[in-house]
Design a protein around this motif. Structure first.
Motif, PDB file in Angstrom:
ATOM      1  N   ALA A 220       1.479  -0.527  -0.670  1.00 58.47           N
ATOM      2  CA  ALA A 220       0.692  -1.187   0.372  1.00 58.47           C
ATOM      3  C   ALA A 220       0.270  -2.588  -0.061  1.00 58.47           C
ATOM      4  O   ALA A 220       0.293  -3.537   0.745  1.00 58.47           O
ATOM      5  CB  ALA A 220      -0.539  -0.351   0.703  1.00 58.47           C
TER       6      ALA A 220
ATOM      7  N   ALA B 257       1.322  -6.036   1.714  1.00 56.03           N
ATOM      8  CA  ALA B 257       0.345  -7.045   2.136  1.00 56.03           C
ATOM      9  C   ALA B 257       0.757  -8.429   1.653  1.00 56.03           C
ATOM     10  O   ALA B 257       0.655  -9.419   2.389  1.00 56.03           O
ATOM     11  CB  ALA B 257      -1.035  -6.680   1.602  1.00 56.03           C
TER      12      ALA B 257
ATOM     13  N   LEU C 175       4.778  -8.046  14.275  1.00 54.94           N
ATOM     14  CA  LEU C 175       3.335  -7.941  14.124  1.00 54.94           C
ATOM     15  C   LEU C 175       2.794  -9.234  13.534  1.00 54.94           C
ATOM     16  O   LEU C 175       3.485  -9.888  12.737  1.00 54.94           O
ATOM     17  CB  LEU C 175       2.974  -6.774  13.199  1.00 54.94           C
ATOM     18  CG  LEU C 175       3.325  -5.359  13.695  1.00 54.94           C
ATOM     19  CD1 LEU C 175       3.078  -4.346  12.595  1.00 54.94           C
ATOM     20  CD2 LEU C 175       2.520  -5.007  14.936  1.00 54.94           C
TER      21      LEU C 175
ATOM     22  N   PRO D 262      -3.345 -10.173  10.357  1.00 50.84           N
ATOM     23  CA  PRO D 262      -3.965  -8.859  10.571  1.00 50.84           C
ATOM     24  C   PRO D 262      -3.245  -7.727   9.840  1.00 50.84           C
ATOM     25  O   PRO D 262      -3.881  -6.783   9.363  1.00 50.84           O
ATOM     26  CB  PRO D 262      -3.879  -8.682  12.095  1.00 50.84           C
ATOM     27  CG  PRO D 262      -3.799 -10.059  12.635  1.00 50.84           C
ATOM     28  CD  PRO D 262      -3.007 -10.825  11.628  1.00 50.84           C
ATOM     29  N   LEU D 263      -1.923  -7.831   9.750  1.00 49.18           N
ATOM     30  CA  LEU D 263      -1.164  -6.806   9.028  1.00 49.18           C
ATOM     31  C   LEU D 263      -1.565  -6.775   7.563  1.00 49.18           C
ATOM     32  O   LEU D 263      -1.802  -5.697   6.991  1.00 49.18           O
ATOM     33  CB  LEU D 263       0.335  -7.083   9.158  1.00 49.18           C
ATOM     34  CG  LEU D 263       1.261  -6.148   8.360  1.00 49.18           C
ATOM     35  CD1 LEU D 263       1.111  -4.706   8.831  1.00 49.18           C
ATOM     36  CD2 LEU D 263       2.714  -6.605   8.471  1.00 49.18           C
TER      37      LEU D 263
ATOM     38  N   ALA E 241      -4.413  -7.834   6.262  1.00 47.91           N
ATOM     39  CA  ALA E 241      -5.796  -7.352   6.158  1.00 47.91           C
ATOM     40  C   ALA E 241      -5.852  -5.834   6.288  1.00 47.91           C
ATOM     41  O   ALA E 241      -6.589  -5.160   5.542  1.00 47.91           O
ATOM     42  CB  ALA E 241      -6.653  -8.011   7.229  1.00 47.91           C
ATOM     43  N   LEU E 242      -5.093  -5.283   7.223  1.00 50.91           N
ATOM     44  CA  LEU E 242      -5.073  -3.832   7.419  1.00 50.91           C
ATOM     45  C   LEU E 242      -4.517  -3.120   6.189  1.00 50.91           C
ATOM     46  O   LEU E 242      -5.058  -2.097   5.750  1.00 50.91           O
ATOM     47  CB  LEU E 242      -4.236  -3.506   8.653  1.00 50.91           C
ATOM     48  CG  LEU E 242      -4.134  -2.018   9.033  1.00 50.91           C
ATOM     49  CD1 LEU E 242      -5.508  -1.461   9.380  1.00 50.91           C
ATOM     50  CD2 LEU E 242      -3.164  -1.830  10.195  1.00 50.91           C
ATOM     51  N   LEU E 243      -3.449  -3.665   5.615  1.00 49.17           N
ATOM     52  CA  LEU E 243      -2.854  -3.047   4.429  1.00 49.17           C
ATOM     53  C   LEU E 243      -3.788  -3.120   3.225  1.00 49.17           C
ATOM     54  O   LEU E 243      -3.890  -2.158   2.455  1.00 49.17           O
ATOM     55  CB  LEU E 243      -1.526  -3.734   4.107  1.00 49.17           C
ATOM     56  CG  LEU E 243      -0.378  -3.428   5.071  1.00 49.17           C
ATOM     57  CD1 LEU E 243       0.782  -4.390   4.841  1.00 49.17           C
ATOM     58  CD2 LEU E 243       0.097  -1.986   4.912  1.00 49.17           C
TER      59      LEU E 243
ATOM     60  N   ALA F 279      -7.115  -3.287   3.307  1.00 50.44           N
ATOM     61  CA  ALA F 279      -8.222  -2.354   3.536  1.00 50.44           C
ATOM     62  C   ALA F 279      -7.770  -0.911   3.327  1.00 50.44           C
ATOM     63  O   ALA F 279      -8.480  -0.109   2.701  1.00 50.44           O
ATOM     64  CB  ALA F 279      -8.774  -2.542   4.954  1.00 50.44           C
ATOM     65  N   GLY F 280      -6.585  -0.600   3.828  1.00 54.43           N
ATOM     66  CA  GLY F 280      -6.079   0.756   3.655  1.00 54.43           C
ATOM     67  C   GLY F 280      -5.836   1.116   2.201  1.00 54.43           C
ATOM     68  O   GLY F 280      -6.160   2.228   1.768  1.00 54.43           O
ATOM     69  N   SER F 281      -5.283   0.183   1.430  1.00 57.28           N
ATOM     70  CA  SER F 281      -5.025   0.462   0.016  1.00 57.28           C
ATOM     71  C   SER F 281      -6.326   0.615  -0.765  1.00 57.28           C
ATOM     72  O   SER F 281      -6.410   1.451  -1.670  1.00 57.28           O
ATOM     73  CB  SER F 281      -4.168  -0.649  -0.603  1.00 57.28           C
ATOM     74  OG  SER F 281      -4.826  -1.895  -0.523  1.00 57.28           O
TER      75      SER F 281
ATOM     76  N   TRP G 237      -7.644   4.031   0.040  1.00 59.05           N
ATOM     77  CA  TRP G 237      -6.769   5.017  -0.589  1.00 59.05           C
ATOM     78  C   TRP G 237      -7.061   5.146  -2.080  1.00 59.05           C
ATOM     79  O   TRP G 237      -7.109   6.250  -2.629  1.00 59.05           O
ATOM     80  CB  TRP G 237      -5.325   4.620  -0.342  1.00 59.05           C
ATOM     81  CG  TRP G 237      -4.304   5.548  -0.920  1.00 59.05           C
ATOM     82  CD1 TRP G 237      -3.508   5.322  -2.001  1.00 59.05           C
ATOM     83  CD2 TRP G 237      -3.953   6.855  -0.444  1.00 59.05           C
ATOM     84  NE1 TRP G 237      -2.681   6.395  -2.237  1.00 59.05           N
ATOM     85  CE2 TRP G 237      -2.930   7.344  -1.293  1.00 59.05           C
ATOM     86  CE3 TRP G 237      -4.403   7.646   0.607  1.00 59.05           C
ATOM     87  CZ2 TRP G 237      -2.368   8.607  -1.108  1.00 59.05           C
ATOM     88  CZ3 TRP G 237      -3.829   8.905   0.782  1.00 59.05           C
ATOM     89  CH2 TRP G 237      -2.828   9.365  -0.066  1.00 59.05           C
TER      90      TRP G 237
END
Length: 309
Positions: A135, A139, A151, A155-156, A158-160, A162-164, A167
């Motif tokens: 991830a 990013a 996409l 934003p992609l 930032a989302l990755l 935050a997700g990592s 996780w």
């Protein structure tokens, strides 16, 4: 459906997928890539792959001892590299090798629950860090992956990120499991007891560092194999690529990940302009690293003993 028939079907499915990928990539171009391979980079990749699995064996040993199963460094290395050989030759991807490790640890006199949990948590530790690094790599590659996926890159990314982060933080909540019904038995007992121990955070930190080293060396092995074929990409690309390539190779639908690994390499590297023939070559080289390590494990530690006795 009987097990032998399932095994045959998995083998045929993997071979069919590999044949399909090779056909799409043009076998003549794939062979041309291999003929030009740089031996020095191939050797560097093999050494990185061996280093990755050596660290993996030590990580597994730490988990086994933490769960109460005694395991020497030599035994851990011997059974781990023998398991690699089984993984590359038997249907079911990593399942066969993992089962072999658990059975051998049990045959050495260790508790069944601790033996099984040590292998399962070892696999989850690697998966945890693999997804996180993948991830983070995605990013960093968002300016390329975003347009490819239609996409917006920012934003992609930032989302990755935050997700990592979430996780990576997830395992730190495990002590709550140890506080829930601490006196209960059953197959979860070793995990509950381990999560309740005062050294849990230190062990988790060791697992995180070891798994990061494992995935870093694995990415280096993949990148070195690519460099042997003249494929040059930034480090972030390989940090991203290891996630789909290794996850697809671990699916129990082929023998040793053959076919699924090469298909994933083509898909993961396509956004960066890597030709299918080169991507297939990279996947095949990494698969050959596994075969070489299985052979080296057999030579160094002896052939796997019958785990069903």
């Amino acid at each position: 459906m009987k097990r032998p028939l399932k095994a045959v079907l998995r083998a045929l499915l993997g071979l069919a997928l590999l044949a399909g990928v090779l056909t799409l990539a043009d076998p003549a171009r794939v062979l041309a890539q291999w003929r030009q391979a740089d031996p020095a980079w191939l050797l560097a990749g093999l050494l990185a792959a061996i280093g990755s699995n050596a660290v993996s064996a030590l990580r597994w040993r730490a988990l086994a001892r933490w769960l109460g199963a005694e395991l020497s460094a030599r035994e851990a290395a011997r059974w781990y590299f023998q398991a690699i050989g089984l993984n590359t030759l038997l249907p079911g991807a990593v399942v066969g090798g993992d089962l072999y490790r658990a059975v051998m640890l049990r045959r050495a006199g260790q508790a069944t629950a601790a033996a099984g949990w040590s292998v399962l948590l070892d696999r989850l530790s690697g998966l945890w860090m693999l997804c996180a690094i993948g991830a983070l790599g995605a990013a960093a590659c968002a300016p390329v992956l975003g347009p490819w996926l239609h996409l917006p890159p920012a934003p992609l990314a930032a989302l990755l990120l935050a997700g990592s982060a979430l996780w990576l933080a997830l395992p730190w909540a495990l002590p709550a499991l140890g506080r829930a019904r601490p006196g209960s038995g059953g197959w979860l007992a070793p995990l509950r007891l381990a999560a309740a121990r005062p050294d849990f955070r230190r062990q988790l930190l060791w697992q995180a560092l070891a798994s990061a080293a494992v995935q870093g060396l694995s990415a280096a092995a993949l990148a070195a194999g690519a460099l042997a074929l003249g494929v040059v990409q930034p480090l972030a690309v390989w940090a991203w690529a290891i996630a789909p390539v290794f996850l697809m190779a671990a699916l129990p639908v082929s023998v040793g990940g053959w076919g699924t690994r090469e298909a994933a390499a083509v898909a993961a590297l396509a956004p960066f302009g890597v030709a299918p023939a080169a991507a297939v070559g990279v996947g095949v080289i990494y698969g050959l690293y596994g075969l070489a390590q299985g052979a080296l494990g057999a030579l160094a530690f002896g052939l796997p003993r019958n785990a069903t006795k």
